[in-house]
Design a protein around this motif. Structure first.
Motif, PDB file in Angstrom:
ATOM      1  N   ALA A 165       1.074  -0.705   0.239  1.00  0.00           N
ATOM      2  CA  ALA A 165      -0.396   0.121   0.159  1.00  0.00           C
ATOM      3  C   ALA A 165       0.900   1.068   0.179  1.00  0.00           C
ATOM      4  CB  ALA A 165      -0.617  -0.200   1.118  1.00  0.00           C
ATOM      5  N   LYS A 166       2.177   0.998   0.608  1.00  0.00           N
ATOM      6  CA  LYS A 166       3.123   2.383   1.179  1.00  0.00           C
ATOM      7  C   LYS A 166       3.724   2.663  -0.646  1.00  0.00           C
ATOM      8  CE  LYS A 166       7.036   3.854   3.117  1.00  0.00           C
ATOM      9  NZ  LYS A 166       7.047   4.537   4.624  1.00  0.00           N
ATOM     10  N   GLU A 167       3.731   1.748  -1.272  1.00  0.00           N
ATOM     11  CA  GLU A 167       4.582   1.478  -1.956  1.00  0.00           C
ATOM     12  C   GLU A 167       3.214   2.051  -3.275  1.00  0.00           C
ATOM     13  OE1 GLU A 167       7.763  -1.356  -3.289  1.00  0.00           O
ATOM     14  OE2 GLU A 167       5.314  -2.256  -2.895  1.00  0.00           O
ATOM     15  N   LEU A 168       1.929   1.742  -3.262  1.00  0.00           N
ATOM     16  CA  LEU A 168       1.073   1.815  -4.545  1.00  0.00           C
ATOM     17  C   LEU A 168       0.577   3.504  -3.995  1.00  0.00           C
ATOM     18  CD1 LEU A 168      -1.532   1.889  -5.883  1.00  0.00           C
ATOM     19  CD2 LEU A 168      -2.636   1.523  -3.939  1.00  0.00           C
TER      20      LEU A 168
ATOM     21  N   ALA B 206      -7.132   6.737   1.001  1.00  0.00           N
ATOM     22  CA  ALA B 206      -6.498   6.863  -0.242  1.00  0.00           C
ATOM     23  C   ALA B 206      -7.092   7.743  -1.225  1.00  0.00           C
ATOM     24  CB  ALA B 206      -6.144   5.643  -0.772  1.00  0.00           C
ATOM     25  N   ASN B 207      -6.116   8.638  -2.378  1.00  0.00           N
ATOM     26  CA  ASN B 207      -6.801   9.396  -3.282  1.00  0.00           C
ATOM     27  C   ASN B 207      -6.266   8.512  -4.576  1.00  0.00           C
ATOM     28  OD1 ASN B 207      -7.280  10.903  -5.485  1.00  0.00           O
ATOM     29  ND2 ASN B 207      -6.025  12.273  -4.891  1.00  0.00           N
ATOM     30  N   PHE B 208      -7.454   7.694  -4.925  1.00  0.00           N
ATOM     31  CA  PHE B 208      -7.500   6.760  -6.534  1.00  0.00           C
ATOM     32  C   PHE B 208      -7.804   7.933  -7.496  1.00  0.00           C
ATOM     33  CE2 PHE B 208      -6.263   3.820  -3.289  1.00  0.00           C
ATOM     34  CZ  PHE B 208      -4.779   3.445  -3.785  1.00  0.00           C
ATOM     35  N   ARG B 209      -8.525   8.584  -7.465  1.00  0.00           N
ATOM     36  CA  ARG B 209      -9.333   9.608  -8.512  1.00  0.00           C
ATOM     37  C   ARG B 209      -8.398   9.224  -9.862  1.00  0.00           C
ATOM     38  NH1 ARG B 209     -12.571  14.144  -8.450  1.00  0.00           N
ATOM     39  NH2 ARG B 209     -13.358  13.975  -6.840  1.00  0.00           N
ATOM     40  N   ASP B 210      -9.236   9.106 -10.848  1.00  0.00           N
ATOM     41  CA  ASP B 210      -9.221   8.677 -12.146  1.00  0.00           C
ATOM     42  C   ASP B 210      -7.921   7.848 -12.485  1.00  0.00           C
ATOM     43  OD1 ASP B 210     -10.143  11.311 -12.968  1.00  0.00           O
ATOM     44  OD2 ASP B 210      -9.212  12.455 -12.626  1.00  0.00           O
ATOM     45  N   ALA B 211      -7.663   6.672 -11.281  1.00  0.00           N
ATOM     46  CA  ALA B 211      -6.917   5.714 -11.203  1.00  0.00           C
ATOM     47  C   ALA B 211      -6.890   4.201 -12.332  1.00  0.00           C
ATOM     48  CB  ALA B 211      -6.408   4.990 -10.211  1.00  0.00           C
ATOM     49  N   ASN B 212      -6.325   3.981 -13.153  1.00  0.00           N
ATOM     50  CA  ASN B 212      -6.387   1.924 -13.839  1.00  0.00           C
ATOM     51  C   ASN B 212      -6.530   1.376 -12.800  1.00  0.00           C
ATOM     52  OD1 ASN B 212      -7.403   0.691 -15.404  1.00  0.00           O
ATOM     53  ND2 ASN B 212      -5.478   0.892 -16.478  1.00  0.00           N
ATOM     54  N   LEU B 213      -7.705   1.145 -11.743  1.00  0.00           N
ATOM     55  CA  LEU B 213      -7.692  -0.240 -11.249  1.00  0.00           C
ATOM     56  C   LEU B 213      -8.188  -1.839 -11.363  1.00  0.00           C
ATOM     57  CD1 LEU B 213      -8.802   1.658  -7.778  1.00  0.00           C
ATOM     58  CD2 LEU B 213      -5.883   0.446  -8.713  1.00  0.00           C
TER      59      LEU B 213
ATOM     60  N   HIS C 178     -12.058   2.262   3.471  1.00  0.00           N
ATOM     61  CA  HIS C 178     -13.190   3.199   3.772  1.00  0.00           C
ATOM     62  C   HIS C 178     -12.398   4.385   3.924  1.00  0.00           C
ATOM     63  CE1 HIS C 178     -15.665   4.269   7.407  1.00  0.00           C
ATOM     64  NE2 HIS C 178     -14.736   4.884   7.201  1.00  0.00           N
ATOM     65  N   GLY C 179     -13.592   5.453   2.985  1.00  0.00           N
ATOM     66  CA  GLY C 179     -13.572   6.891   2.852  1.00  0.00           C
ATOM     67  C   GLY C 179     -12.509   7.252   1.718  1.00  0.00           C
ATOM     68  N   ALA C 180     -12.325   6.276   0.675  1.00  0.00           N
ATOM     69  CA  ALA C 180     -11.401   6.796  -0.516  1.00  0.00           C
ATOM     70  C   ALA C 180     -11.921   7.395  -1.555  1.00  0.00           C
ATOM     71  CB  ALA C 180     -10.340   5.180  -0.786  1.00  0.00           C
ATOM     72  N   ASP C 181     -10.870   7.955  -2.279  1.00  0.00           N
ATOM     73  CA  ASP C 181     -11.882   9.026  -3.453  1.00  0.00           C
ATOM     74  C   ASP C 181     -11.405   7.824  -4.648  1.00  0.00           C
ATOM     75  OD1 ASP C 181     -12.642  10.050  -5.118  1.00  0.00           O
ATOM     76  OD2 ASP C 181     -11.299  12.161  -4.279  1.00  0.00           O
ATOM     77  N   LEU C 182     -12.422   6.883  -5.495  1.00  0.00           N
ATOM     78  CA  LEU C 182     -11.948   6.782  -6.647  1.00  0.00           C
ATOM     79  C   LEU C 182     -13.119   6.877  -7.087  1.00  0.00           C
ATOM     80  CD1 LEU C 182     -13.047   2.914  -3.843  1.00  0.00           C
ATOM     81  CD2 LEU C 182     -11.081   3.335  -5.556  1.00  0.00           C
ATOM     82  N   SER C 183     -13.216   8.409  -7.120  1.00  0.00           N
ATOM     83  CA  SER C 183     -13.850   9.509  -8.195  1.00  0.00           C
ATOM     84  C   SER C 183     -13.546   8.778 -10.171  1.00  0.00           C
ATOM     85  CB  SER C 183     -13.467  10.555  -8.070  1.00  0.00           C
ATOM     86  OG  SER C 183     -14.821  10.632  -6.921  1.00  0.00           O
ATOM     87  N   ARG C 184     -14.081   8.417 -10.779  1.00  0.00           N
ATOM     88  CA  ARG C 184     -13.358   8.215 -12.178  1.00  0.00           C
ATOM     89  C   ARG C 184     -12.648   6.848 -11.951  1.00  0.00           C
ATOM     90  NH1 ARG C 184     -13.523  14.008 -11.849  1.00  0.00           N
ATOM     91  NH2 ARG C 184     -11.653  14.081 -12.334  1.00  0.00           N
TER      92      ARG C 184
END
Length: 83
Positions: free
Chosen positions: A3-6, A30-37, A48-54
């Motif tokens: 997770a730290k590396e990510l 965590a902030n993963f806005r616009d990330a390709n997962l 919990h509470g992560a930003d996965l917008s877009r």
């Protein structure tokens, strides 16, 4: 990848995490806005509470993931395993 590396890579501008295994990782707030997962293995991760917008979560394994209070506006969940 831990997770730290990510989070370090995301903050450095890298947003492509397709096919990566984050099973059981602590990614709270965590902030993963616009990330390709897409196709990521996130089983039992804490988002919990992560930003996965877009974010592209298509075909990701989200089984047992804590998504409480997460932001999922315009996230692509097509084919994602949510059970």
């Amino acid at each position: 990848m831990t997770a730290k590396e990510l989070l370090r890579l995301y903050n450095a501008g890298w947003h492509d995490f397709a096919y990566v295994n984050f099973k059981g990782e602590e990614l709270r707030l965590a902030n993963f806005r616009d990330a390709n997962l897409s196709y990521a293995w996130l089983e039992h991760a804490n988002l919990h509470g992560a930003d996965l917008s877009r974010a592209d979560l298509s075909n990701a394994n989200l089984c047992g993931v804590d998504l409480n209070n997460s932001w999922l506006e315009y996230a692509d969940l097509r084919g994602a395993n949510l059970i």
